[in-house]
Design a protein around this motif. Structure first.
Motif, PDB file in Angstrom:
ATOM      1  N   HIS A 153       0.839  -1.203   0.000  1.00  0.00           N
ATOM      2  CA  HIS A 153       0.000   0.000   0.000  1.00  0.00           C
ATOM      3  C   HIS A 153       0.878   1.259   0.000  1.00  0.00           C
ATOM      4  O   HIS A 153       1.915   1.304   0.683  1.00  0.00           O
ATOM      5  N   THR A 193     -10.839  -3.705   1.484  1.00  0.00           N
ATOM      6  CA  THR A 193     -10.743  -4.107   0.081  1.00  0.00           C
ATOM      7  C   THR A 193     -12.100  -4.621  -0.371  1.00  0.00           C
ATOM      8  O   THR A 193     -12.829  -5.243   0.410  1.00  0.00           O
ATOM      9  N   THR A 199      -6.555  -4.382  -4.166  1.00  0.00           N
ATOM     10  CA  THR A 199      -6.368  -2.978  -3.810  1.00  0.00           C
ATOM     11  C   THR A 199      -7.043  -2.714  -2.475  1.00  0.00           C
ATOM     12  O   THR A 199      -8.026  -3.387  -2.111  1.00  0.00           O
ATOM     13  N   TRP A 200      -6.519  -1.717  -1.753  1.00  0.00           N
ATOM     14  CA  TRP A 200      -7.016  -1.394  -0.427  1.00  0.00           C
ATOM     15  C   TRP A 200      -7.219   0.107  -0.285  1.00  0.00           C
ATOM     16  O   TRP A 200      -6.424   0.895  -0.804  1.00  0.00           O
ATOM     17  N   GLU A 201      -8.272   0.470   0.458  1.00  0.00           N
ATOM     18  CA  GLU A 201      -8.580   1.867   0.753  1.00  0.00           C
ATOM     19  C   GLU A 201      -8.432   2.102   2.248  1.00  0.00           C
ATOM     20  O   GLU A 201      -8.915   1.303   3.064  1.00  0.00           O
ATOM     21  N   ARG A 203      -9.495   3.832   5.562  1.00  0.00           N
ATOM     22  CA  ARG A 203     -10.798   4.345   5.983  1.00  0.00           C
ATOM     23  C   ARG A 203     -10.772   4.779   7.446  1.00  0.00           C
ATOM     24  O   ARG A 203     -11.130   4.011   8.345  1.00  0.00           O
ATOM     25  N   ARG A 259     -16.126   4.061   5.785  1.00  0.00           N
ATOM     26  CA  ARG A 259     -15.832   5.271   5.003  1.00  0.00           C
ATOM     27  C   ARG A 259     -15.953   6.532   5.850  1.00  0.00           C
ATOM     28  O   ARG A 259     -15.307   7.540   5.562  1.00  0.00           O
TER      29      ARG A 259
END
Length: 386
Positions: A153, A193, A199-201, A203, A259
């Motif tokens: 990441h 993910t 892919t990773w976000e 939060r 989120r």
């Protein structure tokens, strides 16, 4: 072991223990220690197969994941990284004989020192490590591969360790979607993910519902984020992405899969604690165990133990004390040391660093000690027996 009951899976500093309960969750028997006396940070089970995994290790052993397929009668370890014992034994045949060491290549070299957390979903077993990396096994825990999407990441270079180091300690899954995962890293925060780990976000954003006042702690919310030292998370039941989090500084609720987060700490006696637990059927019922503060001893406020429950998603809280020590109580309950079963009513369980395991079979209204004098309890999970 009797059929049709509940087993409490306990990880400790001196191995794993299994605490078997009868069908009524009244009588309990302790078995163990298992896993060669290794420090075991997390134990999980699969009720469909009966398989149990225990992850741990450390500087001496290296990292490894133990598994049993016969209810704890026999265990096999998948050693993943080397430890000090490998260096000693390689140089001294007497040491090698004493500990039964054999020279063998280890698949992950010295990439990490411990397994810190485990998760199981959709036929895949996941493992979080120290320092923070994520592994996956597709053969029941025999072999393990890196999920490079998280490990690579873009923010990884800025991740800071918490008090226990840079640990990946929480792994959550979505029962209805094999591609969705959430993980917690102390102290890098929450990552998610939706493509199976490619892919990773990150939060960690505060919601827009209101400002967080009076949060002056260094680990508290700042710059539009809740603070990166997440301690524990749990996903609520249902089709939504409702997640609760105990942070180093506060308890938080996210209705959108992380989120954005709302502060639900008001009504609790402190902002500090480690575990969070959610009802198996009611997404608005949660439990946590506040401690008096990170620099104040990390024991229950006023040395009087209480599990705190909310029935309305954190809008209000109630202290549950019946059966818990109310004087001179200085234990700590660590981040993975609280769990629930799926009984009716739901059972709640937690373990302490003083070696006790407490159980409630009425959703926290009353408690009893079902094990004592264990080593320091690092994790508690529950598995129903078929």
């Amino acid at each position: 072991m009797a059929a049709n009951g509940t087993t409490i899976l306990v990880g400790t500093t001196k191995g794993a223990f299994l605490i078997d309960g009868d069908g009524g969750r009244k009588d309990w028997q302790v078995r163990g220690p298992f896993c060669g006396g290794w420090p075991i940070n997390h134990v999980i089970g699969d009720p469909e197969t009966g398989r149990i995994w225990a992850g741990g290790g450390g500087d001496w052993n290296g990292a490894g994941i133990w598994r049993t397929e016969d209810d704890g009668e026999t265990w096999e370890v998948a050693r993943l990284t080397k430890g000090q014992m490998d260096e000693w034994a390689a140089k001294d045949p007497a040491v090698a004989r004493m500990i039964g060491w054999k020279e063998e290549p280890l698949p992950h070299g010295d990439a990490f020192t411990q397994i810190w957390s485990l998760g199981h979903a959709h036929g895949t077993v996941y493992a979080g490590t120290k320092p923070a990396k994520l592994l996956a096994s597709h053969d029941g825990g025999k072999t393990w591969q890196h999920l490079q999407g998280l490990n690579d990441h873009p923010s990884a270079g800025s991740w800071n360790p918490g008090g226990a180091g840079l640990v990946l300690h929480t792994i959550l899954s979505d029962p209805g979607d094999r591609d969705k995962l959430w993980i917690g890293i102390s102290a890098a925060g929450v990552f998610a993910t939706e493509d199976g780990g490619k892919t990773w976000e990150r939060r960690n954003r505060l919601s827009n519902l209101g400002a967080c006042a009076d949060h002056h702690h260094p680990a508290g919310p700042a710059d539009g984020e809740i603070g990166h030292c997440v301690h524990n998370m749990m996903r609520a039941p249902g089709n939504g992405d409702l997640i609760y989090q105990q942070n180093h500084h506060g308890v938080w609720r996210s209705a959108d899969g992380g989120r954005s987060w709302d502060d639900i700490t008001a009504g609790l006696p402190s902002t500090f604690g480690f575990p969070i637990c959610v009802h198996p059927r009611d997404p608005d019922t949660i439990w946590t165990l506040p401690l008096n503060g990170d620099a104040a001893g990390r024991f229950p406020p006023d040395a009087s133990a209480a599990v705190w429950r909310s029935r309305d998603g954190g809008q209000s809280w109630q202290a549950l004390r019946d059966g818990l020590p109310q004087q001179a109580c200085y234990f700590t309950v660590l981040r993975q040391a609280m769990a629930r079963d799926e009984g009716e009513p739901a059972g709640i369980y937690f373990g302490t660093n003083s070696g006790s395991v407490f159980a409630s079979t009425d959703e926290g209204d009353s408690w009893r000690e079902v094990a004592r004098h264990l080593p320091t309890v690092l994790s508690v999970e529950v598995m129903a027996r078929q």
